[in-house]
Design a protein around this motif. Structure first.
Motif, PDB file in Angstrom:
ATOM      1  N   GLN A  59     -11.390   9.980  -9.503  1.00  0.00           N
ATOM      2  CA  GLN A  59     -12.098  10.407  -8.413  1.00  0.00           C
ATOM      3  C   GLN A  59     -13.086  11.303  -9.117  1.00  0.00           C
ATOM      4  OE1 GLN A  59      -8.407  12.117  -5.846  1.00  0.00           O
ATOM      5  NE2 GLN A  59      -9.785  13.093  -5.805  1.00  0.00           N
ATOM      6  N   ASN A  74      -5.710  12.733  -6.698  1.00  0.00           N
ATOM      7  CA  ASN A  74      -4.435  11.080  -6.761  1.00  0.00           C
ATOM      8  C   ASN A  74      -5.167  10.226  -6.424  1.00  0.00           C
ATOM      9  OD1 ASN A  74      -6.473  12.815  -3.999  1.00  0.00           O
ATOM     10  ND2 ASN A  74      -4.875  10.627  -3.153  1.00  0.00           N
ATOM     11  N   ASP A  75      -5.001   8.762  -6.373  1.00  0.00           N
ATOM     12  CA  ASP A  75      -4.382   7.359  -6.620  1.00  0.00           C
ATOM     13  C   ASP A  75      -3.980   7.268  -5.507  1.00  0.00           C
ATOM     14  OD1 ASP A  75      -5.962   4.764  -7.066  1.00  0.00           O
ATOM     15  OD2 ASP A  75      -3.998   4.978  -8.689  1.00  0.00           O
ATOM     16  N   THR A  76      -4.646   5.591  -4.356  1.00  0.00           N
ATOM     17  CA  THR A  76      -3.554   4.869  -3.394  1.00  0.00           C
ATOM     18  C   THR A  76      -3.209   3.324  -3.491  1.00  0.00           C
ATOM     19  OG1 THR A  76      -4.571   7.345  -1.843  1.00  0.00           O
ATOM     20  CG2 THR A  76      -3.128   5.175  -0.675  1.00  0.00           C
ATOM     21  N   SER A  93       1.288  -0.764   0.262  1.00  0.00           N
ATOM     22  CA  SER A  93      -0.060   0.130   0.028  1.00  0.00           C
ATOM     23  C   SER A  93       1.078   1.507  -0.313  1.00  0.00           C
ATOM     24  CB  SER A  93      -0.974   0.387   1.265  1.00  0.00           C
ATOM     25  OG  SER A  93      -0.381   0.686   2.764  1.00  0.00           O
ATOM     26  N   THR A 136       0.720   5.635   1.905  1.00  0.00           N
ATOM     27  CA  THR A 136       0.749   6.365   2.714  1.00  0.00           C
ATOM     28  C   THR A 136      -0.705   7.435   1.938  1.00  0.00           C
ATOM     29  OG1 THR A 136       2.202   6.324   4.528  1.00  0.00           O
ATOM     30  CG2 THR A 136       0.614   7.870   4.649  1.00  0.00           C
ATOM     31  N   ASP A 137      -1.758   7.489   2.253  1.00  0.00           N
ATOM     32  CA  ASP A 137      -2.536   8.348   1.266  1.00  0.00           C
ATOM     33  C   ASP A 137      -1.334   9.790   1.843  1.00  0.00           C
ATOM     34  OD1 ASP A 137      -4.986   9.246  -0.017  1.00  0.00           O
ATOM     35  OD2 ASP A 137      -5.269  10.265   2.279  1.00  0.00           O
ATOM     36  N   PRO A 138      -1.837  11.109   0.708  1.00  0.00           N
ATOM     37  CA  PRO A 138      -2.338  10.787  -0.748  1.00  0.00           C
ATOM     38  C   PRO A 138      -1.846   9.414  -1.463  1.00  0.00           C
ATOM     39  CG  PRO A 138      -1.771  12.015  -0.379  1.00  0.00           C
ATOM     40  CD  PRO A 138      -1.297  11.767   0.032  1.00  0.00           C
ATOM     41  N   GLY A 139      -1.018   8.452  -1.683  1.00  0.00           N
ATOM     42  CA  GLY A 139      -0.442   8.164  -2.168  1.00  0.00           C
ATOM     43  C   GLY A 139       0.359   8.413  -3.138  1.00  0.00           C
ATOM     44  N   TYR A 163      -0.134  11.547  -6.816  1.00  0.00           N
ATOM     45  CA  TYR A 163      -0.984  12.780  -7.027  1.00  0.00           C
ATOM     46  C   TYR A 163      -0.286  13.390  -8.126  1.00  0.00           C
ATOM     47  CZ  TYR A 163       1.601  15.385  -3.544  1.00  0.00           C
ATOM     48  OH  TYR A 163       2.489  15.487  -2.959  1.00  0.00           O
TER      49      TYR A 163
END
Length: 388
Positions: free
Chosen positions: A247, A277-279, A182, A184-187, A189
């Motif tokens: 999004q 963004n994409d995570t 995975s 960390t958000d925002p992954g 962008y």
């Protein structure tokens, strides 16, 4: 004698750009001059015609006198026939050129439209040439030819920023304990700087993906899942026309405007948008099953993120793209170690381009690639293969 074209110029977008008015004919036995009108785009009123990449256009043919048209042949440089775009498939077939439409003389009425060709301008900028040849019973009329200058918005920058890919444990649905990769958000962008010219339009980011997944177990056979290049969809809002976008968002720019995407223009965007963004996260089977637990897994995923543009009433055109990849691989070290501890899994994970860098952007207009299917189809198939 043949009749010279008579041009009636429109100055507003989507008005008739050019009309060649027909007359009573070119002398005894000669075919009459057809009436041809082009609509879509704009004109400066001095014989120069303009349109946008992706812009809609139409050529209308009608008979000026009581004369039946047998067929019309269109030669249009750089055009798209249609665009079918959705969660299950996407395609933008080019317009065949030349293209002949047979006309039905029995249905023709005096001074009514006999034939029409609708199309969209493709991704090519500069002069596009159009030639129209109308055929009557007594032969071909003089062809009608004209040029349209097609422009695109300028993209001064297109970039991506991201957090590193990491490996660890997660809590999934029904509190199931999972392991996988995975960010960390925002992954990841995305940003772009855009300037429009004569034509306003809508901008968005869209993403395609190809996946190669593999997982081994202690007691059951290895499972795999491989996808071709498909639409990357989050599985939400399937009835929203913008669900194909990252999004589910798009941004409208006026003519002659410069903006950095994403941006908020109240009251048109609500709530405000600070990131597109994409995570990415890929979780593997639960590791709490002592009788059948994962012993190795691997993911190789390639993303293509595109900045796309659609003028009002037109089709989506790609203005530029970035390609980035995820690779992750982990192998369980020893059956006697704690499977819940990420330190007991050997391997590595990378996001290319490397951490802190930017994806190499190709700022070049293109037709959108064709695809069949979306990522949810293959991810669901992958999940269905996992043992309980």
């Amino acid at each position: 004698m043949s009749l010279a074209p008579s041009l009636a110029l429109g100055s507003e977008p989507n008005s008739a750009l050019m009309t060649q008015s027909g007359g009573s004919g070119g002398g005894s036995g000669q075919p009459p001059v057809p009436s041809v009108a082009l609509s879509g785009g704009s004109s400066d009123g001095h014989g120069h015609y303009y349109a946008s990449v992706g812009g809609a256009a139409a050529i209308n043919i009608w008979t000026p006198i009581d004369e039946k048209i047998r067929s019309v042949t269109y030669t249009v440089q750089g055009a798209v026939q249609t665009q079918a775009w959705g969660l299950s498939a996407g395609q933008s077939p080019r317009l065949p050129s030349p293209l002949t439409h047979p006309a039905n003389p029995a249905t023709q009425q005096l001074n009514s439209t006999v034939d029409q060709l609708t199309f969209f301008w493709d991704e090519t900028t500069g002069n596009h040439h159009i030639d129209v040849q109308v055929y009557y019973a007594q032969g071909a009329a003089a062809s009608v030819a004209f040029d349209v200058s097609v422009e695109k918005p300028d993209v001064s920058s297109l970039s991506m920023t991201y957090n590193p890919l990491k490996f660890g444990k997660f809590t999934g649905g029904n509190n199931q304990q999972l392991i996988g990769f995975s960010q960390t958000d925002p992954g990841v962008y995305f940003n772009a700087s855009i300037t429009t010219h004569r034509f306003e339009g809508e901008f968005a980011f869209i993403q395609t993906i190809s996946m190669d997944l593999m997982q081994k177990y202690s007691s059951t056979p290895t499972i795999t899942e491989t996808s071709p290049t498909v639409l990357d969809w989050n599985g939400l809002n399937q009835n929203d026309p913008l669900a194909i976008m990252i999004q589910d968002r798009s941004f409208n720019l006026f003519a002659n405007e410069t903006q950095n995407l994403p941006f908020t223009r109240p009251p048109y965007a609500s709530p405000s948008v600070s990131l597109i963004n994409d995570t990415p996260m890929l979780a593997f089977s639960g590791y709490s099953n002592n009788l059948n637990y994962p012993t190795m897994f691997r993911e190789d995923v390639t993303f293509t993120t595109r900045l796309v543009f659609r003028p009002e009433g037109g089709i989506w055109i790609s203005l530029g793209y970035m390609i980035w990849t995820l690779h992750g691989e982990r192998t369980y070290l020893n059956n006697g170690l704690d499977r819940t501890d990420p330190a007991n899994w050997a391997g590595s994970e990378t996001l290319t381009p490397g951490t802190g860098g930017a994806g190499t952007a190709q700022i070049v207009p293109e037709l959108l690639p064709a695809w069949t299917g979306n990522s949810q189809t293959y991810l669901q198939a992958w999940n269905n293969k996992k043992p309980l």
